[in-house]
Design a protein around this motif. Structure first.
Motif, mmCIF file in Angstrom:
data_model
loop_
_atom_site.group_PDB
_atom_site.id
_atom_site.type_symbol
_atom_site.label_atom_id
_atom_site.label_comp_id
_atom_site.label_asym_id
_atom_site.label_seq_id
_atom_site.Cartn_x
_atom_site.Cartn_y
_atom_site.Cartn_z
ATOM 1 N N ASN A 1 -1.095 16.983 34.758
ATOM 2 C CA ASN A 1 -2.436 17.115 35.348
ATOM 3 C C ASN A 1 -3.410 16.046 34.894
ATOM 4 O OD1 ASN A 1 -1.657 19.315 36.815
ATOM 5 N ND2 ASN A 1 -2.362 20.804 35.307
ATOM 6 N N ASP A 2 -3.285 15.582 33.656
ATOM 7 C CA ASP A 2 -4.219 14.580 33.138
ATOM 8 C C ASP A 2 -3.668 13.150 33.234
ATOM 9 O OD1 ASP A 2 -2.250 15.044 31.261
ATOM 10 O OD2 ASP A 2 -3.590 14.860 29.536
ATOM 11 N N GLU A 3 -2.552 12.963 33.919
ATOM 12 C CA GLU A 3 -1.930 11.641 34.054
ATOM 13 C C GLU A 3 -2.146 11.066 35.450
ATOM 14 O OE1 GLU A 3 1.845 11.861 31.039
ATOM 15 O OE2 GLU A 3 2.112 12.727 33.033
ATOM 16 N N VAL A 4 -2.120 9.747 35.527
ATOM 17 C CA VAL A 4 -2.263 9.029 36.787
ATOM 18 C C VAL A 4 -1.064 8.104 36.939
ATOM 19 C CG1 VAL A 4 -3.671 7.364 38.058
ATOM 20 C CG2 VAL A 4 -4.777 9.100 36.658
ATOM 21 N N ALA A 5 -0.507 8.028 38.131
ATOM 22 C CA ALA A 5 0.591 7.112 38.416
ATOM 23 C C ALA A 5 0.022 5.884 39.116
ATOM 24 C CB ALA A 5 1.631 7.787 39.297
ATOM 25 N N LEU A 6 0.181 4.725 38.490
ATOM 26 C CA LEU A 6 -0.312 3.469 39.054
ATOM 27 C C LEU A 6 0.869 2.617 39.488
ATOM 28 C CD1 LEU A 6 -3.093 2.495 36.480
ATOM 29 C CD2 LEU A 6 -3.366 3.642 38.689
ATOM 30 N N LEU A 7 0.773 2.065 40.685
ATOM 31 C CA LEU A 7 1.759 1.108 41.190
ATOM 32 C C LEU A 7 1.133 -0.266 41.012
ATOM 33 C CD1 LEU A 7 4.431 0.489 42.615
ATOM 34 C CD2 LEU A 7 3.234 0.842 44.792
#
Length: 154
Positions: free
Chosen positions: A66-72
């Motif tokens: 929930n507190d993570e972001v996936a960046l490409l």
């Protein structure tokens, strides 16, 4: 967690079917060549200029918390870039030698995922509303190569 996606991309030239959108369906594998990134399209498709399509399929075993972001993250792309994940456009970028990234957290799913990238760089033809002289190209020629100039890379 970091997931490196440089290996086993598929690349095709989009010049033969400019109006086709592979963001929804994926690229045609029978016309594709396998590539390792980073690369320029012409490294795999001889004398290529214009539209390029890249595709990468990968399996995601664990979704971001929930507190993570996936960046490409991209090191660069030349010139106009559209990126989709699982058929959904996640962003566009205009530029040449600058890194860029997109938040793809909401586009990911557990299991197989597909990244599709469409890149265009004008040459003798105007592409995506841009003329060659209107985009950054340092000392590149529109087509071919002359002393003191570079090949038009895409």
């Amino acid at each position: 967690m970091e997931l490196k996606l440089n290996d086993k991309w598929l690349i095709i030239s989009g010049n033969d079917d400019e109006n086709t959108s592979y963001h929804e369906s994926g690229i045609l594998k029978e016309n594709a060549v396998s590539a390792k990134l980073p690369c320029f399209t012409h490294m795999y498709i001889e004398d290529h200029l214009g539209f390029s399509w890249y595709e990468k399929r990968f399996v995601l075993e664990k979704m971001p918390e929930n507190d993570e972001v996936a960046l490409l993250c991209f090191e660069m792309a030349t010139f106009y870039t559209e990126v989709s994940v699982n058929g959904e456009i996640v962003g566009t970028h205009k530029g040449v030698e600058d890194p860029f990234y997109f938040d793809i957290t909401d586009s990911l799913k557990k299991g197989e995922n597909r990244i599709t990238v469409r890149i265009s760089k004008s040459y003798e033809k105007d592409l995506d509303g841009y003329k060659f002289d209107e985009i950054p190209h340092r000392n590149q020629c529109i087509k071919g190569i002359t002393p003191g100039a570079c090949y038009n890379e895409s």
